[in-house]
Design a protein around this motif. Structure first.
Motif, PDB file in Angstrom:
ATOM      1  N   GLY A 195       9.081   6.613   4.427  1.00  0.00           N
ATOM      2  CA  GLY A 195       7.855   7.050   3.869  1.00  0.00           C
ATOM      3  C   GLY A 195       7.805   8.350   3.012  1.00  0.00           C
ATOM      4  O   GLY A 195       7.091   8.618   1.837  1.00  0.00           O
ATOM      5  N   ARG A 196       8.855   9.005   3.410  1.00  0.00           N
ATOM      6  CA  ARG A 196       8.942  10.550   2.610  1.00  0.00           C
ATOM      7  C   ARG A 196      10.101  10.481   1.764  1.00  0.00           C
ATOM      8  O   ARG A 196       9.874  11.013   0.759  1.00  0.00           O
ATOM      9  CB  ARG A 196       9.095  11.537   3.803  1.00  0.00           C
ATOM     10  CG  ARG A 196       9.050  12.931   3.574  1.00  0.00           C
ATOM     11  CD  ARG A 196       9.411  13.979   4.512  1.00  0.00           C
ATOM     12  NE  ARG A 196      10.826  13.826   4.977  1.00  0.00           N
ATOM     13  CZ  ARG A 196      11.358  13.496   5.977  1.00  0.00           C
ATOM     14  NH1 ARG A 196      10.393  13.320   7.150  1.00  0.00           N
ATOM     15  NH2 ARG A 196      12.430  13.461   6.139  1.00  0.00           N
ATOM     16  N   ASP A 197      11.519  10.035   2.027  1.00  0.00           N
ATOM     17  CA  ASP A 197      12.415  10.489   1.282  1.00  0.00           C
ATOM     18  C   ASP A 197      12.726   9.394   0.136  1.00  0.00           C
ATOM     19  O   ASP A 197      13.490   9.723  -0.743  1.00  0.00           O
ATOM     20  CB  ASP A 197      13.561  10.688   2.032  1.00  0.00           C
ATOM     21  CG  ASP A 197      13.587  12.013   3.002  1.00  0.00           C
ATOM     22  OD1 ASP A 197      12.750  13.016   2.511  1.00  0.00           O
ATOM     23  OD2 ASP A 197      13.961  12.012   3.886  1.00  0.00           O
ATOM     24  N   VAL A 198      12.217   8.168   0.651  1.00  0.00           N
ATOM     25  CA  VAL A 198      12.484   6.769  -0.357  1.00  0.00           C
ATOM     26  C   VAL A 198      11.188   6.258  -0.610  1.00  0.00           C
ATOM     27  O   VAL A 198      10.559   5.636   0.475  1.00  0.00           O
ATOM     28  CB  VAL A 198      13.636   5.948   0.332  1.00  0.00           C
ATOM     29  CG1 VAL A 198      13.797   4.773  -0.643  1.00  0.00           C
ATOM     30  CG2 VAL A 198      14.980   6.617   0.675  1.00  0.00           C
ATOM     31  N   MET A 210      -3.621   7.810   1.086  1.00  0.00           N
ATOM     32  CA  MET A 210      -3.776   8.838   1.864  1.00  0.00           C
ATOM     33  C   MET A 210      -3.151   8.832   3.043  1.00  0.00           C
ATOM     34  O   MET A 210      -2.425   9.844   3.670  1.00  0.00           O
ATOM     35  CB  MET A 210      -5.380   9.354   2.286  1.00  0.00           C
ATOM     36  CG  MET A 210      -6.053   9.658   1.101  1.00  0.00           C
ATOM     37  SD  MET A 210      -7.885   9.576   1.124  1.00  0.00           S
ATOM     38  CE  MET A 210      -8.120  10.822   2.701  1.00  0.00           C
ATOM     39  N   GLU A 211      -2.692   7.603   3.593  1.00  0.00           N
ATOM     40  CA  GLU A 211      -2.308   7.399   4.831  1.00  0.00           C
ATOM     41  C   GLU A 211      -0.675   8.026   4.959  1.00  0.00           C
ATOM     42  O   GLU A 211      -0.366   8.813   5.904  1.00  0.00           O
ATOM     43  CB  GLU A 211      -2.044   5.970   5.295  1.00  0.00           C
ATOM     44  CG  GLU A 211      -1.456   5.559   6.555  1.00  0.00           C
ATOM     45  CD  GLU A 211      -1.267   3.929   6.960  1.00  0.00           C
ATOM     46  OE1 GLU A 211      -1.363   3.772   7.991  1.00  0.00           O
ATOM     47  OE2 GLU A 211      -1.138   3.354   6.081  1.00  0.00           O
ATOM     48  N   PRO A 212       0.248   7.731   3.957  1.00  0.00           N
ATOM     49  CA  PRO A 212       1.508   8.288   4.096  1.00  0.00           C
ATOM     50  C   PRO A 212       1.504   9.952   3.999  1.00  0.00           C
ATOM     51  O   PRO A 212       2.226  10.663   4.461  1.00  0.00           O
ATOM     52  CB  PRO A 212       2.280   7.842   2.960  1.00  0.00           C
ATOM     53  CG  PRO A 212       1.189   7.280   1.922  1.00  0.00           C
ATOM     54  CD  PRO A 212       0.101   6.803   2.620  1.00  0.00           C
ATOM     55  N   LEU A 213       0.409  10.254   3.057  1.00  0.00           N
ATOM     56  CA  LEU A 213       0.177  11.943   3.028  1.00  0.00           C
ATOM     57  C   LEU A 213       0.067  12.493   4.379  1.00  0.00           C
ATOM     58  O   LEU A 213       0.290  13.711   4.738  1.00  0.00           O
ATOM     59  CB  LEU A 213      -0.766  12.238   2.046  1.00  0.00           C
ATOM     60  CG  LEU A 213      -0.587  11.699   0.619  1.00  0.00           C
ATOM     61  CD1 LEU A 213      -1.938  11.799  -0.271  1.00  0.00           C
ATOM     62  CD2 LEU A 213       0.596  12.737  -0.020  1.00  0.00           C
ATOM     63  N   ARG A 214      -0.802  11.870   5.173  1.00  0.00           N
ATOM     64  CA  ARG A 214      -1.529  12.509   6.514  1.00  0.00           C
ATOM     65  C   ARG A 214      -0.092  12.289   7.489  1.00  0.00           C
ATOM     66  O   ARG A 214       0.065  13.200   8.418  1.00  0.00           O
ATOM     67  CB  ARG A 214      -2.718  11.897   6.838  1.00  0.00           C
ATOM     68  CG  ARG A 214      -3.832  11.846   5.911  1.00  0.00           C
ATOM     69  CD  ARG A 214      -5.198  11.460   6.385  1.00  0.00           C
ATOM     70  NE  ARG A 214      -5.641  12.299   7.677  1.00  0.00           N
ATOM     71  CZ  ARG A 214      -7.008  12.224   8.043  1.00  0.00           C
ATOM     72  NH1 ARG A 214      -7.518  11.416   7.808  1.00  0.00           N
ATOM     73  NH2 ARG A 214      -7.144  12.883   9.336  1.00  0.00           N
ATOM     74  N   ARG A 215       0.485  11.169   7.398  1.00  0.00           N
ATOM     75  CA  ARG A 215       1.457  10.834   8.522  1.00  0.00           C
ATOM     76  C   ARG A 215       2.606  11.635   8.191  1.00  0.00           C
ATOM     77  O   ARG A 215       3.163  12.099   9.244  1.00  0.00           O
ATOM     78  CB  ARG A 215       1.694   9.184   8.602  1.00  0.00           C
ATOM     79  CG  ARG A 215       3.088   9.064   9.434  1.00  0.00           C
ATOM     80  CD  ARG A 215       3.186   7.515   9.424  1.00  0.00           C
ATOM     81  NE  ARG A 215       1.802   6.881   9.995  1.00  0.00           N
ATOM     82  CZ  ARG A 215       1.959   5.406  10.585  1.00  0.00           C
ATOM     83  NH1 ARG A 215       3.003   4.768  10.093  1.00  0.00           N
ATOM     84  NH2 ARG A 215       0.854   4.963  11.071  1.00  0.00           N
ATOM     85  N   HIS A 216       3.041  11.796   6.956  1.00  0.00           N
ATOM     86  CA  HIS A 216       4.437  12.277   6.645  1.00  0.00           C
ATOM     87  C   HIS A 216       4.326  13.584   6.142  1.00  0.00           C
ATOM     88  O   HIS A 216       5.378  14.427   6.320  1.00  0.00           O
ATOM     89  CB  HIS A 216       5.392  11.270   5.670  1.00  0.00           C
ATOM     90  CG  HIS A 216       5.568   9.990   6.326  1.00  0.00           C
ATOM     91  ND1 HIS A 216       6.207   9.768   7.245  1.00  0.00           N
ATOM     92  CD2 HIS A 216       4.981   8.760   5.527  1.00  0.00           C
ATOM     93  CE1 HIS A 216       6.280   8.488   7.359  1.00  0.00           C
ATOM     94  NE2 HIS A 216       5.603   7.926   6.491  1.00  0.00           N
ATOM     95  N   ILE A 224       2.922   2.592  -7.555  1.00  0.00           N
ATOM     96  CA  ILE A 224       3.613   3.478  -8.088  1.00  0.00           C
ATOM     97  C   ILE A 224       3.219   4.801  -7.129  1.00  0.00           C
ATOM     98  O   ILE A 224       3.854   5.788  -6.816  1.00  0.00           O
ATOM     99  CB  ILE A 224       3.907   3.671  -9.424  1.00  0.00           C
ATOM    100  CG1 ILE A 224       4.603   2.401  -9.696  1.00  0.00           C
ATOM    101  CG2 ILE A 224       4.635   5.075  -9.766  1.00  0.00           C
ATOM    102  CD1 ILE A 224       4.808   2.323 -11.429  1.00  0.00           C
ATOM    103  N   ALA A 225       1.955   4.944  -7.229  1.00  0.00           N
ATOM    104  CA  ALA A 225       1.191   6.287  -6.759  1.00  0.00           C
ATOM    105  C   ALA A 225       1.568   6.415  -5.171  1.00  0.00           C
ATOM    106  O   ALA A 225       1.933   7.366  -4.734  1.00  0.00           O
ATOM    107  CB  ALA A 225      -0.566   6.220  -6.821  1.00  0.00           C
ATOM    108  N   ILE A 226       1.497   5.316  -4.444  1.00  0.00           N
ATOM    109  CA  ILE A 226       1.834   5.406  -2.972  1.00  0.00           C
ATOM    110  C   ILE A 226       3.210   5.755  -2.756  1.00  0.00           C
ATOM    111  O   ILE A 226       3.563   6.616  -1.855  1.00  0.00           O
ATOM    112  CB  ILE A 226       1.386   3.934  -2.431  1.00  0.00           C
ATOM    113  CG1 ILE A 226      -0.210   3.709  -2.590  1.00  0.00           C
ATOM    114  CG2 ILE A 226       1.871   3.910  -0.828  1.00  0.00           C
ATOM    115  CD1 ILE A 226      -0.406   2.178  -1.998  1.00  0.00           C
ATOM    116  N   ALA A 227       4.131   5.064  -3.680  1.00  0.00           N
ATOM    117  CA  ALA A 227       5.549   5.366  -3.501  1.00  0.00           C
ATOM    118  C   ALA A 227       5.812   6.789  -3.815  1.00  0.00           C
ATOM    119  O   ALA A 227       6.892   7.414  -3.271  1.00  0.00           O
ATOM    120  CB  ALA A 227       6.438   4.434  -4.323  1.00  0.00           C
ATOM    121  N   LEU A 228       5.017   7.444  -4.829  1.00  0.00           N
ATOM    122  CA  LEU A 228       5.434   8.726  -5.023  1.00  0.00           C
ATOM    123  C   LEU A 228       4.414   9.703  -4.266  1.00  0.00           C
ATOM    124  O   LEU A 228       4.949  11.013  -4.222  1.00  0.00           O
ATOM    125  CB  LEU A 228       4.816   8.935  -6.611  1.00  0.00           C
ATOM    126  CG  LEU A 228       5.690   8.498  -7.527  1.00  0.00           C
ATOM    127  CD1 LEU A 228       4.813   8.691  -9.097  1.00  0.00           C
ATOM    128  CD2 LEU A 228       7.071   8.646  -7.616  1.00  0.00           C
TER     129      LEU A 228
END
Length: 332
Positions: free
Chosen positions: A94-97, A119-125, A170-174
């Motif tokens: 979620g964070r590095d790759v 928003m989910e990865p932003l809040r989690r990671h 792409i936005a989610i991946a970035l």
């Protein structure tokens, strides 16, 4: 890309097997490569050559069983991704790759809004609260070229076109500013105009953010325009690898040469037939003890059936796995 920079990703001797009722399928066989900061590595080859399986093996995205990463080392910085636990690996994914899949409609969850999924990865990671995550989600949608970004956070995936869904992916991946972005044929399902827009978007983001990118595709034209290096895969292994201009100008492996001949040329007569590579890709039911391309190769000789060629250096950063020397037209 900084000259002499240490690799952000270093893969050595990766082997992946699928266990089936009919026996083991050796899908990835001793694949090695590295990736430096800010670099774009293109990975090309026919369907079934092992491109996607190799990249999913790196970050634990294959179902186990039936998949088993049997051997290898995948260093992301100072961490071997094959030796850390699933919880730690999930955090790294979620964070590095970041990973962009081929079909955004099956990758995005249809029952959640696009805003929630960004928003989910932003809040989690990243530990952001809802307000900060929402602000960052708007910035990310704007970054990938989606107009009226704040309003569109409330929309669901089916309310976006195919090209816009791929931009959302792409936005989610970035989202968490990854060190590495893996794009698995991200433009295959899109029309030509949208493909060009997505490619330009990735080029712009690479320049702005300086991330390292692996771009998996069967389109050699795309790789010629965006990649620093190219890795040609066949039969689950690397056939040829090197700087993209060098490999395309002086292809050393018969498979690379055959692939390049299949690319249509604008100045060919209209009556000219499209070229194909005769024969079928190999069955991967046994560990390769011979050259996998020999049955389709015009230059094959006795040694090709007895020995799987090792990669050998033929120029600066340019290597090939072949018993035939393209420069002399003779066996090595």
């Amino acid at each position: 890309m900084p000259d002499g920079a240490l690799p952000v990703l270093d893969v050595k001797n990766l082997k992946t097997v699928f266990h089936t009722r009919s026996g083991d399928i050796h899908a990835v066989n001793s694949v090695s490569f590295d990736l430096r900061p800010g670099e774009l590595l293109g990975v090309v080859g026919e369907s079934g050559s092992g491109k996607s399986v190799t990249m999913m093996s790196l970050i634990g995205l294959l179902p186990s069983p039936p998949a088993e990463v049997r051997e290898g080392q995948v260093m992301l910085g100072d961490q071997d991704l094959l030796k850390i636990g699933e919880e730690r690996l999930r955090a790294i994914r979620g964070r590095d790759v970041g990973f962009v899949f081929q079909d955004p409609m099956t990758s995005l969850n249809p029952v959640f809004t696009v805003g929630f999924q960004i928003m989910e990865p932003l809040r989690r990671h990243m530990g952001m609260d809802k307000k900060r995550a929402r602000k960052r989600a708007v910035e990310l949608l704007e970054l990938v070229g989606i107009p009226d970004a704040e309003r569109r956070l409330k929309d669901f995936p089916h309310q976006f076109s195919g090209g816009m869904r791929q931009r959302v992916m792409i936005a989610i991946a970035l989202a968490c500013d990854p060190k590495v972005l893996i794009a698995d044929e991200p433009t295959t399902a899109l029309d030509v105009t949208i493909q060009a827009q997505i490619i330009e978007l990735v080029k712009d983001l690479r320049e702005k953010l300086g991330m390292a990118i692996i771009w998996i595709t069967h389109d050699l034209g795309v790789i010629a325009g965006i990649a620093d290096r190219v890795m040609v895969m066949y039969g689950g292994q690397v056939a040829e690898h090197g700087p993209v201009r060098e490999v395309f100008a002086n292809p050393a492996h018969p498979y690379t040469r055959a692939l390049l001949k299949t690319v249509p040329k604008l100045r060919e007569p209209r009556a000219e037939k499209l070229r194909v590579i005769e024969g079928q890709p190999p069955m991967l039911g046994a560990h390769p003890a011979a050259c996998p391309f020999r049955a389709r190769c015009a230059h094959a000789f006795d040694r090709c059936a007895r020995e799987n060629p090792a990669r050998r250096l033929i120029g600066k950063g340019h290597d090939v796995a072949c018993h035939w020397d393209h420069r002399t037209g003779e066996p090595t």
